[in-house]
Enzyme design. Structure first.
Site, PDB file in Angstrom:
ATOM      1  N   SER A 130     -12.347  -1.435 -11.271  1.00 38.61           N
ATOM      2  CA  SER A 130     -11.909  -0.023 -11.608  1.00 38.61           C
ATOM      3  C   SER A 130     -10.208  -0.653 -11.283  1.00 38.61           C
ATOM      4  O   SER A 130      -9.990  -1.471 -10.453  1.00 38.61           O
ATOM      5  CB  SER A 130     -12.413   0.802 -10.378  1.00 38.61           C
ATOM      6  OG  SER A 130     -12.359   0.283  -9.162  1.00 38.61           O
ATOM      7  N   GLU A 184      -6.534   1.555 -10.726  1.00 41.46           N
ATOM      8  CA  GLU A 184      -5.749   2.790 -10.168  1.00 41.46           C
ATOM      9  C   GLU A 184      -4.216   2.848 -11.023  1.00 41.46           C
ATOM     10  O   GLU A 184      -3.538   1.787 -11.001  1.00 41.46           O
ATOM     11  CB  GLU A 184      -5.337   2.724  -8.766  1.00 41.46           C
ATOM     12  CG  GLU A 184      -4.678   3.927  -8.109  1.00 41.46           C
ATOM     13  CD  GLU A 184      -4.631   4.051  -6.714  1.00 41.46           C
ATOM     14  OE1 GLU A 184      -5.703   4.336  -5.946  1.00 41.46           O
ATOM     15  OE2 GLU A 184      -3.587   3.721  -6.257  1.00 41.46           O
ATOM     16  N   ASP A 226      -1.108  13.338   1.688  1.00 40.28           N
ATOM     17  CA  ASP A 226       0.393  13.653   2.387  1.00 40.28           C
ATOM     18  C   ASP A 226       0.798  14.977   1.996  1.00 40.28           C
ATOM     19  O   ASP A 226       0.617  15.352   0.970  1.00 40.28           O
ATOM     20  CB  ASP A 226       1.243  12.499   1.918  1.00 40.28           C
ATOM     21  CG  ASP A 226       0.964  11.039   2.572  1.00 40.28           C
ATOM     22  OD1 ASP A 226       0.255  10.930   3.499  1.00 40.28           O
ATOM     23  OD2 ASP A 226       1.207  10.211   1.470  1.00 40.28           O
ATOM     24  N   PHE A 255       6.114  -0.796   0.459  1.00 41.78           N
ATOM     25  CA  PHE A 255       4.805  -0.265   0.394  1.00 41.78           C
ATOM     26  C   PHE A 255       3.909  -0.611   1.917  1.00 41.78           C
ATOM     27  O   PHE A 255       3.291   0.439   2.418  1.00 41.78           O
ATOM     28  CB  PHE A 255       4.113  -0.692  -0.770  1.00 41.78           C
ATOM     29  CG  PHE A 255       4.239  -0.011  -1.883  1.00 41.78           C
ATOM     30  CD1 PHE A 255       5.293   1.030  -2.040  1.00 41.78           C
ATOM     31  CD2 PHE A 255       4.045  -0.294  -3.046  1.00 41.78           C
ATOM     32  CE1 PHE A 255       5.989   1.290  -3.270  1.00 41.78           C
ATOM     33  CE2 PHE A 255       4.258   0.301  -4.430  1.00 41.78           C
ATOM     34  CZ  PHE A 255       5.160   1.022  -4.439  1.00 41.78           C
ATOM     35  N   HIS A 283     -11.486  -3.126  -6.677  1.00 42.82           N
ATOM     36  CA  HIS A 283     -10.542  -2.107  -7.213  1.00 42.82           C
ATOM     37  C   HIS A 283      -8.965  -2.577  -7.240  1.00 42.82           C
ATOM     38  O   HIS A 283      -8.395  -2.938  -6.196  1.00 42.82           O
ATOM     39  CB  HIS A 283     -10.605  -0.877  -6.394  1.00 42.82           C
ATOM     40  CG  HIS A 283      -9.708   0.554  -6.732  1.00 42.82           C
ATOM     41  ND1 HIS A 283     -10.200   1.405  -7.809  1.00 42.82           N
ATOM     42  CD2 HIS A 283      -8.553   1.029  -6.243  1.00 42.82           C
ATOM     43  CE1 HIS A 283      -9.367   2.252  -7.738  1.00 42.82           C
ATOM     44  NE2 HIS A 283      -8.453   1.946  -6.856  1.00 42.82           N
TER      45      HIS A 283
END
Length: 277
Positions: free
Chosen positions: A6, A8, A99, A206, A256
């Site tokens: 998968s 994102e 968030d 990040f 993923h």
């Protein structure tokens, strides 16, 4: 062995970005993903861009999972958005606390992701496959590793079908987390989230923000390359391919990829692993 995949993506902010992302998706679709997910974007931006991207992916013939954040939400707004997603043909959600968007106060009727999951189940029964997040290296806001594990178990027992991890570069962290979850009697699939290394400054930024650990040897090597982008990408390809190889050999149920809306690095890893289009 080829595992389910998968990918994102995050919503784009400009028409030019949307055009580029469509091309990226087409390149990645060649790897036959099980689904593609779309985030709410950094800082918890509104859901409109997410839902629009999900509509496009579905129209392109690929299963799409919408990220679904509950921070600041009410039962009425969640109910309305669930109805919209059902009408679009969405069958998968990535349910998160999320968030706070900039400019929003706290509030809302959901304190935790587990509250949201329980509400989705009560409203829609088994219509949605619900994915949740988990943190092999412990959520940065968790009081303790034990509290983090307990919070994950609560999400699963509220109705989650499977979990996707935060990215990591230490396979031992993933395997230990899976063992700890299994020891609690939870057999939910735990899919490793994989972050291709595209930019060292971006990765470090990040990672500092989300609590993902960059092993010292990786951090030092990346720093040693300075602005040598090609060396960073080549090193990143080696590191992430080796990580995926370990995960596959160790029994990970799927993978993923956090694509960062780019295709080259993810495709490079998959092709190295022998997963050709």
């Amino acid at each position: 062995m080829r595992l389910p995949l998968s990918f994102e993506f995050f919503p784009t902010k400009t028409p030019e970005g949307a055009v580029k992302l469509r091309a990226v998706r087409q390149q990645l679709y060649a790897m036959r993903p099980e689904f593609c997910s779309v985030t709410y974007g950094a800082g918890g931006s509104t859901h409109e861009g997410t839902f629009n991207a999900v509509r496009e992916i579905l129209a392109e013939g690929v299963d799409a999972a919408s990220h679904f954040s509950c921070i600041g939400a009410t039962k009425a707004t969640v109910r309305e958005q669930l109805a919209e997603l059902k009408a679009m043909g969405v069958k998968r959600l990535v349910a998160l606390r999320g968030d706070l968007p900039s400019g929003y106060g706290a509030g809302g009727e959901f304190q935790y992701a587990s509250d949201l999951i329980a509400f989705i189940r009560s409203e829609t029964d088994s219509h949605f496959q619900i994915e949740v997040a988990c943190y092999p290296e412990v959520h940065p806001q968790a009081r303790s590793p034990e509290a983090d594990l307990k919070a994950f178990a609560t999400k699963v027992r509220a109705g989650a079908d499977s979990a996707i991890t935060q990215y990591f570069f230490s396979p031992e962290a993933y395997f230990r987390f899976v063992d700890e979850v299994r020891a609690l009697g939870i057999d939910t699939p735990i899919v490793p989230g994989v972050m291709p290394i595209i930019s060292s400054t971006q990765l470090m930024r990040f990672s500092d923000a989300c609590g993902a650990e960059i092993p010292r040897w990786i951090r030092l090597r990346l720093q040693s390359y300075g602005d040598d982008v090609e060396s960073i990408k080549a090193f990143g390809l080696d590191v992430v391919t080796a990580l995926c190889d370990r995960l596959r050999a160790g029994g990970a149920p799927a993978m993923h990829f956090y694509t960062m809306n780019q295709s080259v690095a993810t495709l490079g890893v998959l092709q190295r692993l022998g997963w050709n289009p």
